[in-house]
Design a protein around this motif. Sequence first.
Motif, mmCIF file in Angstrom:
data_model
loop_
_atom_site.group_PDB
_atom_site.id
_atom_site.type_symbol
_atom_site.label_atom_id
_atom_site.label_comp_id
_atom_site.label_asym_id
_atom_site.label_seq_id
_atom_site.Cartn_x
_atom_site.Cartn_y
_atom_site.Cartn_z
ATOM 1 N N ALA A 296 17.574 8.380 6.286
ATOM 2 C CA ALA A 296 17.855 7.228 6.780
ATOM 3 C C ALA A 296 19.341 7.571 7.585
ATOM 4 C CB ALA A 296 17.812 6.014 5.910
ATOM 5 N N ASP A 297 19.502 6.698 8.550
ATOM 6 C CA ASP A 297 20.668 6.798 9.518
ATOM 7 C C ASP A 297 21.795 5.526 8.810
ATOM 8 O OD1 ASP A 297 20.586 8.999 11.417
ATOM 9 O OD2 ASP A 297 18.743 7.726 11.748
ATOM 10 N N ASP A 298 21.103 4.787 8.300
ATOM 11 C CA ASP A 298 22.125 3.493 7.950
ATOM 12 C C ASP A 298 21.014 2.345 6.994
ATOM 13 O OD1 ASP A 298 23.937 1.651 7.771
ATOM 14 O OD2 ASP A 298 24.149 1.315 9.821
ATOM 15 N N TYR A 299 21.743 1.599 6.272
ATOM 16 C CA TYR A 299 21.017 0.833 5.424
ATOM 17 C C TYR A 299 21.605 -0.448 5.375
ATOM 18 C CZ TYR A 299 18.369 0.315 0.761
ATOM 19 O OH TYR A 299 17.780 -0.220 -0.167
ATOM 20 N N LEU A 300 20.856 -1.414 5.427
ATOM 21 C CA LEU A 300 21.555 -2.738 5.342
ATOM 22 C C LEU A 300 20.644 -3.617 4.398
ATOM 23 C CD1 LEU A 300 23.222 -5.129 6.599
ATOM 24 C CD2 LEU A 300 21.560 -5.473 8.132
ATOM 25 N N ASN B 12 0.728 -1.151 -0.003
ATOM 26 C CA ASN B 12 -0.012 -0.008 0.010
ATOM 27 C C ASN B 12 0.745 1.318 0.048
ATOM 28 O OD1 ASN B 12 -2.072 -1.618 0.116
ATOM 29 N ND2 ASN B 12 -2.160 -1.563 2.377
ATOM 30 N N ILE B 13 1.694 1.384 1.167
ATOM 31 C CA ILE B 13 2.455 2.448 1.107
ATOM 32 C C ILE B 13 4.003 2.378 0.934
ATOM 33 C CG2 ILE B 13 3.133 4.768 2.518
ATOM 34 C CD1 ILE B 13 0.524 4.591 3.934
ATOM 35 N N ASN B 14 4.583 3.059 0.101
ATOM 36 C CA ASN B 14 6.020 2.604 -0.036
ATOM 37 C C ASN B 14 6.897 2.967 1.403
ATOM 38 O OD1 ASN B 14 9.056 3.906 -1.134
ATOM 39 N ND2 ASN B 14 8.359 2.323 -2.661
ATOM 40 N N GLY B 15 8.069 2.295 1.649
ATOM 41 C CA GLY B 15 8.746 2.695 2.518
ATOM 42 C C GLY B 15 9.408 3.867 2.581
ATOM 43 N N LEU B 16 9.917 4.260 1.439
ATOM 44 C CA LEU B 16 10.270 5.535 1.229
ATOM 45 C C LEU B 16 9.444 6.629 1.401
ATOM 46 C CD1 LEU B 16 12.500 5.093 -2.104
ATOM 47 C CD2 LEU B 16 13.547 5.117 0.301
ATOM 48 N N ASP B 17 8.325 6.764 1.208
ATOM 49 C CA ASP B 17 7.103 7.752 1.695
ATOM 50 C C ASP B 17 7.046 7.877 3.253
ATOM 51 O OD1 ASP B 17 6.724 8.370 -1.136
ATOM 52 O OD2 ASP B 17 5.089 6.640 -1.432
ATOM 53 N N ILE B 18 7.120 6.663 3.606
ATOM 54 C CA ILE B 18 7.094 6.428 5.211
ATOM 55 C C ILE B 18 7.959 7.339 5.756
ATOM 56 C CG2 ILE B 18 7.125 4.959 7.196
ATOM 57 C CD1 ILE B 18 4.258 5.137 5.737
ATOM 58 N N LEU B 19 9.452 6.819 5.122
ATOM 59 C CA LEU B 19 10.609 7.492 5.639
ATOM 60 C C LEU B 19 10.719 8.923 5.718
ATOM 61 C CD1 LEU B 19 13.826 7.496 6.435
ATOM 62 C CD2 LEU B 19 14.291 6.957 4.267
ATOM 63 N N GLU B 20 9.908 9.552 4.504
ATOM 64 C CA GLU B 20 10.003 11.015 4.208
ATOM 65 C C GLU B 20 8.859 11.700 5.328
ATOM 66 O OE1 GLU B 20 10.223 13.864 0.499
ATOM 67 O OE2 GLU B 20 9.186 11.819 0.278
ATOM 68 N N ASN C 231 28.594 5.066 0.109
ATOM 69 C CA ASN C 231 28.577 6.652 -0.091
ATOM 70 C C ASN C 231 27.955 7.300 1.118
ATOM 71 O OD1 ASN C 231 29.420 7.158 -2.838
ATOM 72 N ND2 ASN C 231 27.886 5.961 -3.376
ATOM 73 N N THR C 232 27.748 6.468 2.229
ATOM 74 C CA THR C 232 27.012 6.872 3.410
ATOM 75 C C THR C 232 27.531 8.139 4.004
ATOM 76 O OG1 THR C 232 26.770 4.579 4.249
ATOM 77 C CG2 THR C 232 26.536 6.304 5.854
ATOM 78 N N VAL C 233 28.746 8.409 4.083
ATOM 79 C CA VAL C 233 29.467 9.601 4.815
ATOM 80 C C VAL C 233 29.105 10.703 3.795
ATOM 81 C CG1 VAL C 233 31.525 11.065 5.326
ATOM 82 C CG2 VAL C 233 31.280 8.543 6.087
ATOM 83 N N THR C 234 29.406 10.606 2.365
ATOM 84 C CA THR C 234 29.128 11.740 1.631
ATOM 85 C C THR C 234 27.601 11.940 1.344
ATOM 86 O OG1 THR C 234 30.828 10.831 -0.019
ATOM 87 C CG2 THR C 234 29.172 12.296 -1.102
ATOM 88 N N VAL C 235 26.811 11.077 1.726
ATOM 89 C CA VAL C 235 25.187 11.322 1.282
ATOM 90 C C VAL C 235 25.142 12.552 2.737
ATOM 91 C CG1 VAL C 235 22.787 10.520 1.704
ATOM 92 C CG2 VAL C 235 24.536 9.563 0.125
ATOM 93 N N HIS C 236 25.571 11.956 3.971
ATOM 94 C CA HIS C 236 25.175 12.667 5.225
ATOM 95 C C HIS C 236 25.596 13.860 5.074
ATOM 96 C CE1 HIS C 236 23.711 8.850 6.593
ATOM 97 N NE2 HIS C 236 23.270 9.348 7.688
ATOM 98 N N VAL C 237 26.850 13.991 4.792
ATOM 99 C CA VAL C 237 27.539 15.275 4.590
ATOM 100 C C VAL C 237 26.710 16.445 3.749
ATOM 101 C CG1 VAL C 237 29.619 16.660 3.770
ATOM 102 C CG2 VAL C 237 29.932 14.833 5.197
ATOM 103 N N ASN C 238 26.478 15.826 2.616
ATOM 104 C CA ASN C 238 25.677 16.893 1.575
ATOM 105 C C ASN C 238 24.189 17.108 2.160
ATOM 106 O OD1 ASN C 238 27.405 16.598 -0.449
ATOM 107 N ND2 ASN C 238 26.697 14.842 -1.491
ATOM 108 N N PRO D 46 16.593 7.517 14.967
ATOM 109 C CA PRO D 46 17.481 6.940 14.278
ATOM 110 C C PRO D 46 16.566 5.647 13.231
ATOM 111 C CG PRO D 46 18.204 6.861 16.303
ATOM 112 C CD PRO D 46 16.976 7.356 16.521
ATOM 113 N N ILE D 47 17.008 5.657 12.278
ATOM 114 C CA ILE D 47 16.154 4.896 10.996
ATOM 115 C C ILE D 47 17.307 3.999 10.506
ATOM 116 C CG2 ILE D 47 14.665 4.815 9.113
ATOM 117 C CD1 ILE D 47 13.404 7.436 10.028
#
Length: 234
Positions: free
Chosen positions: A95-99, A57-65, A195-202, A74-75
């Motif tokens: 998101a803070d981390d991605y697995l 029903n609802i995309n996880g990225l929409d929920i995250l936003e 790319n985690t650090v780059t994304v968070h810095v941006n 923390p997510i």
Amino acid sequence: MSSILLVEDDLDISMLVKRSLTNEGYHVMTVFNGESVLEALEQNPFDLLILDLMLPNINGLDILEKVRQTNNIPILILSAKDSERDKVLGLNLGADDYLAKPFRVGELLARVKALLRRFLYLNEAHSSPTDTILRYGNIELNCDHHTCQVAGKNVELTAKEFLIFELLMKHPLKVFSKSQIFNIVWGQDYYTDDNTVTVHVNRLRSKIEANPSKPKYIQTVWGIGYRIAGDNKQ
């Protein structure tokens, strides 16, 4: 006891993750669709959100936003989508981390512990008798109350964004490599294709810089990493 909200529609994975976390002493509440996430967050205090992206029903990225509009919890994204584009998109949305799935339970537990350790550290600030305030230019960072002001206006930072900014602010002009930032902030080994650090810095730049494409404060030292620089005059 830390409390975790687990959002996973695959029953087998949900049961595995819940059992593993419960065995580590965490309190875990499970929901299986996006509609239940916001309601659960409004009704219960959680220390961590583990979120699957492929939900009915609802995309996880929409929920995250939506969560990030009102909540700095923390997510950790747990998803079968493991492309670089999906990871960068999830991190950019807050998101803070991605697995990626499939995953090892040991790695999941290590990431959960690292996220909770930093989140709980930030929230221990209220027990401090004095405030630790860092100032640089028109930026004020209150390390005890986890608040940030730019030109007198409050800026909402996630836990990871705050820790990166705090690290740089405490060492003006010192250059930190991506691996150093990742090891200090995430408490894990750094992978060169991450790319985690780059994304968070941006994302941090987009919040505190007047012109993120030409940053005044968080500067890139090409081939090395990042540093706080610029005019420190008020």
